[in-house]
Design an enzyme around this catalytic site. Structure first.
Site, mmCIF file in Angstrom:
data_model
loop_
_atom_site.group_PDB
_atom_site.id
_atom_site.type_symbol
_atom_site.label_atom_id
_atom_site.label_comp_id
_atom_site.label_asym_id
_atom_site.label_seq_id
_atom_site.Cartn_x
_atom_site.Cartn_y
_atom_site.Cartn_z
ATOM 1 N N SER A 1 35.227 3.122 -28.064
ATOM 2 C CA SER A 1 34.247 2.115 -27.667
ATOM 3 C C SER A 1 33.232 2.742 -26.716
ATOM 4 C CB SER A 1 35.013 0.983 -26.967
ATOM 5 O OG SER A 1 34.337 -0.234 -27.081
ATOM 6 N N CYS B 1 30.322 3.649 -20.437
ATOM 7 C CA CYS B 1 29.376 4.184 -19.451
ATOM 8 C C CYS B 1 30.106 5.089 -18.465
ATOM 9 C CB CYS B 1 28.745 3.061 -18.648
ATOM 10 S SG CYS B 1 27.516 2.127 -19.543
ATOM 11 N N ALA C 1 26.398 3.168 -23.539
ATOM 12 C CA ALA C 1 25.128 2.451 -23.659
ATOM 13 C C ALA C 1 24.010 3.403 -23.254
ATOM 14 C CB ALA C 1 25.139 1.222 -22.752
ATOM 15 N N GLN D 1 25.272 4.131 -28.953
ATOM 16 C CA GLN D 1 24.976 2.724 -28.678
ATOM 17 C C GLN D 1 23.615 2.655 -27.982
ATOM 18 O OE1 GLN D 1 26.879 0.360 -25.508
ATOM 19 N NE2 GLN D 1 27.406 -1.159 -27.055
ATOM 20 N N TYR E 1 23.344 -8.264 -21.590
ATOM 21 C CA TYR E 1 22.187 -7.376 -21.555
ATOM 22 C C TYR E 1 21.061 -7.974 -22.412
ATOM 23 C CZ TYR E 1 25.529 -4.451 -19.161
ATOM 24 O OH TYR E 1 26.453 -3.995 -18.255
ATOM 25 N N GLY F 1 38.871 1.388 -25.480
ATOM 26 C CA GLY F 1 38.151 1.835 -24.290
ATOM 27 C C GLY F 1 39.095 2.443 -23.275
ATOM 28 N N ARG F 2 39.656 1.580 -22.433
ATOM 29 C CA ARG F 2 40.474 2.095 -21.327
ATOM 30 C C ARG F 2 41.714 2.834 -21.815
ATOM 31 N NH1 ARG F 2 39.958 -3.758 -18.775
ATOM 32 N NH2 ARG F 2 40.090 -4.093 -21.020
HETATM 33 C C1 LIG Z 1 34.330 2.497 -17.938
HETATM 34 C C2 LIG Z 1 33.825 1.499 -18.941
HETATM 35 C C3 LIG Z 1 32.524 1.606 -19.412
HETATM 36 C C4 LIG Z 1 32.042 0.730 -20.406
HETATM 37 N N1 LIG Z 1 30.788 0.911 -20.910
HETATM 38 C C5 LIG Z 1 30.369 0.156 -21.949
HETATM 39 C C6 LIG Z 1 29.150 0.420 -22.610
HETATM 40 O O1 LIG Z 1 28.438 1.385 -22.315
HETATM 41 N N2 LIG Z 1 28.794 -0.398 -23.631
HETATM 42 C C7 LIG Z 1 29.579 -1.445 -24.037
HETATM 43 O O2 LIG Z 1 29.207 -2.160 -24.969
HETATM 44 N N3 LIG Z 1 30.742 -1.701 -23.448
HETATM 45 C C8 LIG Z 1 31.176 -0.912 -22.437
HETATM 46 N N4 LIG Z 1 32.399 -1.129 -21.896
HETATM 47 C C9 LIG Z 1 33.309 -2.078 -22.550
HETATM 48 C C10 LIG Z 1 34.200 -1.302 -23.532
HETATM 49 O O3 LIG Z 1 33.429 -0.698 -24.557
HETATM 50 C C11 LIG Z 1 35.263 -2.205 -24.172
HETATM 51 O O4 LIG Z 1 34.618 -3.182 -24.924
HETATM 52 C C12 LIG Z 1 36.149 -2.861 -23.116
HETATM 53 O O5 LIG Z 1 36.575 -1.924 -22.151
HETATM 54 C C13 LIG Z 1 37.358 -3.530 -23.762
HETATM 55 O O6 LIG Z 1 38.147 -2.574 -24.468
HETATM 56 P P1 LIG Z 1 39.490 -1.938 -23.788
HETATM 57 O O7 LIG Z 1 40.388 -3.092 -23.435
HETATM 58 O O8 LIG Z 1 40.067 -1.065 -24.890
HETATM 59 O O9 LIG Z 1 39.075 -1.159 -22.582
HETATM 60 C C14 LIG Z 1 32.877 -0.300 -20.885
HETATM 61 C C15 LIG Z 1 34.167 -0.426 -20.370
HETATM 62 C C16 LIG Z 1 34.655 0.470 -19.434
HETATM 63 C C17 LIG Z 1 36.075 0.333 -18.950
#
Ligand SMILES: Cc1cc2nc3c(=O)[nH]c(=O)nc-3n(C[C@H](O)[C@H](O)[C@H](O)COP(=O)(O)O)c2cc1C
Length: 382
Positions: free
Chosen positions: A22, A25, A57, A99, A183, A337-338
Site C-alpha cells: 500500500s 508516506c 502519495a 500513487q 485529500y 501497509g503496517r
Molecule cells: C506510515 C504510513 C504512511 C501512509 N501513507 C499513505 C499514502 O501515502 N497514501 C495512502 O493512500 N495511504 C497511506 N497510508 C495508509 C496505508 O496505505 C493503508 O491504507 C493503511 O495503513 C491501512 O493498511 P494497514 O492496516 O495494512 O496498515 C499510510 C499508512 C501508514 C501507516
C-alpha cells in the site's frame, strides 16, 4: 491451488501474485526528490516479492504535498530520481506503481514523527497556503483553504496528466490516483467538504465531476496498456457524509472513465482517518473498531455491484486471511501497509505458510541457496 499466489494480467501488465504494498508516506524527500532511503524502503518489498509495490502519495504540484518532506513528480529531477527505484523493482519481477496525489485542504502539515502531523504555523517559511473545493478548513486548527476556481481545476487536471506522463518516463507500470483520506479529490466527492454551487459541486454528478475528469485525462495520456487504480474512501463514517452507495455509483463511473481497480480505503474527511466497520452514515465513536480486514466488505460490495476489480486494504495481516479475501471473491488484490513494514518479506513468508513455496523457489537466487541451507540446519537441529 492458492488464489493469492495466482498471477493476474491487467492490460499489458502481469502481476505475479495479488499482494500489493500500500502507498506509505515516508516524509523523507528533499524538495520532492526521492532519497537513498526511498530506494532502500521500496526495494526491500521487491526483494520480498510483493507483486505490486506502490510509491507513497506523490504530489503533482508543490502545494499538493502533505508535508514539505513528501515526494513529488512535478519536475524532471524528481522523475529521474525515481528511475533507479522502478528499475530495481522491475528487475525483481515485481511491478512498480505510483500513487499520484494532491493533499488539498490537508496539505502543509508536519510529518507524524517530526512534528506530530499538525498543520504548519501560517508563518512557518516551509509552509504554503492550502486549496480546497471551498473555504472550510478540514477541522479546527487547520488552515482556511483558498477555494479553487474552474480555471484552477483545469490546471490541476493538467498537473495530474503531466505527472502521469513523468511517471511512465520514470518507469512506473501502474498509476493510482489518490481519491481518499480527505485529500483533494476526496474533498470534491464528499458533501461534507464540497459546498460549491457551480458545476463542480452540488449533487453527486457535480461532486464526482473533477475526479472523473482527472481519470479520463490521465487515461487519455497513458494510453490503453497501463493499469489505472483509484483509491477511494468508501465511507466518510460521518453523519451526512459520503456513503457506500455513493462509492458504488462512483466506481461504475470510474470504470467507464478508464479505471481498472478500485482500491477501497475509508475515512479521513475531517482530520485523521477514523473508521467504522459497517455503518456508513452514523456518527463516529472514538473507540470504533478497526478489526481484522475491517474495510474488506467495502471492496467486496464495490467489486460485486460496480462489476469492477477491487483491492482490499486495512489490517490484513495473516496469509490465510489474505488468501480467503481473494479466493472468496471479495477482492482481486490485497494491499498491506503496517504489516509489510514490519515484515517486508511478508509475501515470501505467506507463500510458505500457504504451502506454495516449500523450496524457496520464489526467493531471489542470491538468497535462495542460503535460506535452503538454513532450513536444512533447522531440520537437523530439530
Ligand atoms: C506510515 C504510513 C504512511 C501512509 N501513507 C499513505 C499514502 O501515502 N497514501 C495512502 O493512500 N495511504 C497511506 N497510508 C495508509 C496505508 O496505505 C493503508 O491504507 C493503511 O495503513 C491501512 O493498511 P494497514 O492496516 O495494512 O496498515 C499510510 C499508512 C501508514 C501507516
Amino acid at each position: 491451488m492458492s488464489r493469492l499466489f495466482s498471477p493476474l494480467t491487467l492490460r499489458s501488465v502481469t502481476f505475479a501474485n495479488r499482494v500489493a504494498v500500500s502507498p506509505l508516506c515516508m516524509y523523507s524527500a528533499v524538495d520532492g526528490v526521492a532519497q537513498p532511503f526511498h530506494f532502500a524502503h521500496l526495494s526491500t518489498f521487491a526483494r520480498g516479492k510483493a507483486a505490486l509495490v506502490f510509491s507513497e502519495a506523490t504530489a503533482v504540484e508543490p502545494a499538493g504535498r502533505i508535508t514539505p518532506q513528501c515526494l513529488g513528480i512535478w519536475t524532471d529531477e524528481q522523475r529521474d530520481a525515481l528511475k533507479p527505484i522502478t528499475a530495481f523493482i522491475d528487475s525483481m519481477g515485481c511491478v512498480p506503481g505510483i500513487q499520484l496525489a494532491h493533499a488539498g485542504r490537508k496539505a502543509a502539515t508536519s510529518s507524524p514523527f517530526a512534528g506530530g502531523g499538525k498543520p504548519l504555523a501560517t508563518d512557518d517559511p516551509s509552509g504554503w497556503h492550502v486549496v480546497g473545493p471551498g473555504v472550510e478548513p478540514v477541522a479546527p486548527g487547520f488552515q482556511e483553504p483558498r477555494a479553487l476556481t474552474e480555471s484552477d481545476i483545469a490546471d490541476l487536471t493538467q498537473s495530474f496528466v503531466t505527472a502521469a506522463r513523468r511517471s511512465l518516463e520514470a518507469g512506473f507500470k501502474v498509476i493510482e490516483l489518490h481519491g481518499a483520506h480527505g485529500y483533494l479529490l476526496h474533498s470534491f466527492l464528499s458533501p461534507l467538504s464540497n459546498t460549491r454551487n457551480d458545476g463542480y459541486g452540488g449533487d453527486l454528478p457535480g461532486r464526482m465531476r473533477f475526479p472523473l475528469e482527472v481519470c479520463r485525462a490521465v487515461r487519455a495520456e497513458i494510453g490503453e496498456s497501463i493499469p489505472l487504480f483509484f483509491r477511494i474512501s468508501a465511507i466518510d463514517g460521518r453523519q451526512g457524509g459520503w456513503s457506500l452507495d455513493d462509492s458504488v455509483a462512483l466506481s461504475r463511473e470510474l470504470k467507464a472513465a478508464g479505471v481498472d481497480v478500485i482500491d477501497c480505503s475509508s475515512g479521513g474527511i475531517s482530520g485523521a482517518p477514523r473508521f467504522r466497520q459497517t455503518d456508513d452514515n452514523k456518527p463516529l465513536d472514538a473507540g470504533s473498531a478497526r478489526g481484522l480486514g475491517f474495510q474488506v466488505p467495502f471492496a467486496e460490495r464495490v467489486r460485486r455491484e460496480a462489476e469492477v476489480l477491487s483491492m482490499a486494504v486495512g489490517v490484513i495481516v495473516d496469509p490465510h486471511q489474505a488468501e480467503d479475501i481473494v479466493a472468496s471473491g471479495q477482492a482481486d488484490f490485497v494491499a498491506l501497509g503496517r504489516e509489510i513494514m514490519h515484515d517486508p518479506f511478508w509475501a515470501l513468508h505467506a507463500a510458505q505458510a500457504l504451502g506454495v513455496d516449500d523450496d524457496f523457489a520464489m526467493w531471489p537466487p542470491q538468497y535462495k541457496w542460503a535460506v535452503d541451507r538454513r532450513a536444512q540446519i533447522k531440520r537437523d537441529l530439530a
